[in-house]
Design a protein around this motif. Sequence first.
Motif, short mmCIF file in Angstrom:
data_model
loop_
_atom_site.label_atom_id
_atom_site.label_comp_id
_atom_site.label_asym_id
_atom_site.label_seq_id
_atom_site.Cartn_x
_atom_site.Cartn_y
_atom_site.Cartn_z
N LEU A 58 -30.21 25.25 6.01
CA LEU A 58 -30.47 23.82 5.88
C LEU A 58 -31.21 23.57 4.58
N SER A 59 -30.73 22.63 3.80
CA SER A 59 -31.36 22.32 2.52
C SER A 59 -31.48 20.82 2.36
N GLY A 60 -32.30 20.42 1.37
CA GLY A 60 -32.43 19.00 1.05
C GLY A 60 -33.10 18.19 2.15
N ALA A 61 -33.99 18.81 2.92
CA ALA A 61 -34.60 18.10 4.05
C ALA A 61 -35.57 17.03 3.57
N ALA A 62 -35.44 15.82 4.13
CA ALA A 62 -36.32 14.70 3.83
C ALA A 62 -36.18 13.67 4.92
N ALA A 63 -37.11 12.74 5.00
CA ALA A 63 -37.05 11.72 6.03
C ALA A 63 -35.73 10.96 5.95
N CYS A 64 -35.08 10.76 7.09
CA CYS A 64 -33.85 9.98 7.12
C CYS A 64 -34.14 8.53 6.75
N PRO A 65 -33.38 7.96 5.86
CA PRO A 65 -33.59 6.55 5.49
C PRO A 65 -33.46 5.63 6.69
N ASP A 66 -34.41 4.75 6.87
CA ASP A 66 -34.35 3.69 7.89
C ASP A 66 -34.38 4.21 9.32
N THR A 67 -34.73 5.48 9.53
CA THR A 67 -34.77 6.02 10.88
C THR A 67 -36.06 6.80 11.04
N LYS A 68 -37.08 6.15 11.55
CA LYS A 68 -38.39 6.76 11.68
C LYS A 68 -38.36 7.94 12.66
N GLY A 69 -39.04 9.01 12.28
CA GLY A 69 -39.18 10.16 13.16
C GLY A 69 -38.06 11.16 13.08
N PHE A 70 -37.17 11.02 12.09
CA PHE A 70 -36.05 11.95 11.93
C PHE A 70 -36.01 12.48 10.50
N THR A 71 -35.64 13.74 10.38
CA THR A 71 -35.43 14.38 9.08
C THR A 71 -33.95 14.64 8.90
N CYS A 72 -33.44 14.34 7.72
CA CYS A 72 -32.05 14.61 7.38
C CYS A 72 -31.97 15.78 6.41
N ALA A 73 -30.93 16.57 6.54
CA ALA A 73 -30.73 17.74 5.68
C ALA A 73 -29.24 18.04 5.62
N THR A 74 -28.90 19.07 4.85
CA THR A 74 -27.51 19.52 4.73
C THR A 74 -27.40 20.95 5.21
#
Length: 485
Positions: A58-74
């Motif tokens: 998993l790379s590029g982890a950061a807070a998901c835009p407009d979705t509090k409490g979630f992290t987005c990654a690839t």
Amino acid sequence: MWRSRGTRKGRKARTGRRPAGLGAVALAAAGLLTVSGTCTSSAQDGAAAAPAGRNGGLSGAAACPDTKGFTCATLTVPLDHRGGVPGTLGLKVAMADNVKAPKGVLLFLTGGPGEPGVPFVERLSDRLSPVLKDYRLVLIDQRGTGPNALPCPELQLQMGSSDLTPPTARAVTDCAAAIGPQRRFYSTTDTVADLELLRKALGVRKVTLDGVSYGTYTAERYALAHPQRVTRLVLDSVVPQTGYDPMDRAALRAAPRVLTAACRATGCTTDPAADLAEVVRRYGLGVDVIDALTTWEFVDPDYAAMIDALHRAAGGDPGMLRALIAGARQGGAMSAEELSQGLHAATLCLDGRYPWGSSDTPVAGRRQALEKAGAKLTSADYGPFDAATATGLGSMLACLHWPRTPVPPLPPQHRKLPGVPVLLLGGDRDLSTPLEWLYDQKRLTPRAQVVVVPGAAHSVQSRAGNGRQAVFDFLLGRRSGASEG
């Protein structure tokens, strides 16, 4: 499938004598309208993610835009899990931030094949909120979906969100050519391998899977491939592990039952089963009607307008029915990023077994095999419809014209699921994944709890409050008031 069947998908539709735009209403009813939370950041979470670029990391982890409490990654996965062809794919993932949730990871699998997962994180986190203190919700854009949607403009235009609208041969062959030889890497087997890499990247020993429509098939296939990695399964709007029938005979036979039940529940005074049979006999509209009906359940599980239109057509006035069919087709427009028809065709053609064999069968001779199979059908196979309906559905015709493509090995289809708790959830008005499929899967599920929600159609937990409550009780290990229907 799966009808997309598939989630069979969230379909769009229109209602009324004159088409009026209700596509968004259909998706909202299915609980899958909001598109938000796209992962765009390139920052890396060194504590939870594998090194960027490594397969399974998993790379590029950061807070998901407009979705509090979630992290987005690839999630980086190999194009070819068997190692013969180089290359990788980057699959978007959304993960709740409660990493130490007491009951572990809840991996939600959307439908199609062709729907992404990450765009639905906000809506699903709201719908599943009663269990999310105990579970860490995770969604993934499966290969060939979302930002990685397989580009097939003409097939997308012709089929939209439908499994059943017949495409032209040219649209199918152009699609396969656009994807190229890599089309052999988009089977459910490949997706299952991606999910196992996701589990490893999340750093957990086991996962709980919640699948809707095609997502149920993916969950079943994962459980068969990795039985020691599954805690429990929610299978909502079930596609059985034995695969789908490209002639869709269970749905064709179920249509009279579903329409009659809907008619009784609303107090209508017609006989929709008899009207349906007369319409097919008089006008030969079998494919159009079953396509429209499986769209309509997302708009109105009482099928009121369709029942009225069938009665008028059976009496000699097909105008309203034709308008509803046209409106459903027009309202079913959907972008590849919402539901990729390229991925849909690639996966179904690799996974499916057809009258001619598989997608590895030479194209010459497929039509003859289909016609031979159609000639053997009887009314016991297709109910009030006809053989032309069973052999003329869109997903069947797409794979009829799909170029010869190597097929990956399938696991034994009749091996029972592992002995973990499994919730089989269905609605008695569902024509996309009829209840007959749920009971087919029950025979292969040692610890099955069956909940059938009266009056509900497809994607039960998204649309029916009592269906959601059954899911909550099951996931939290509570005794449920819901029972087998």
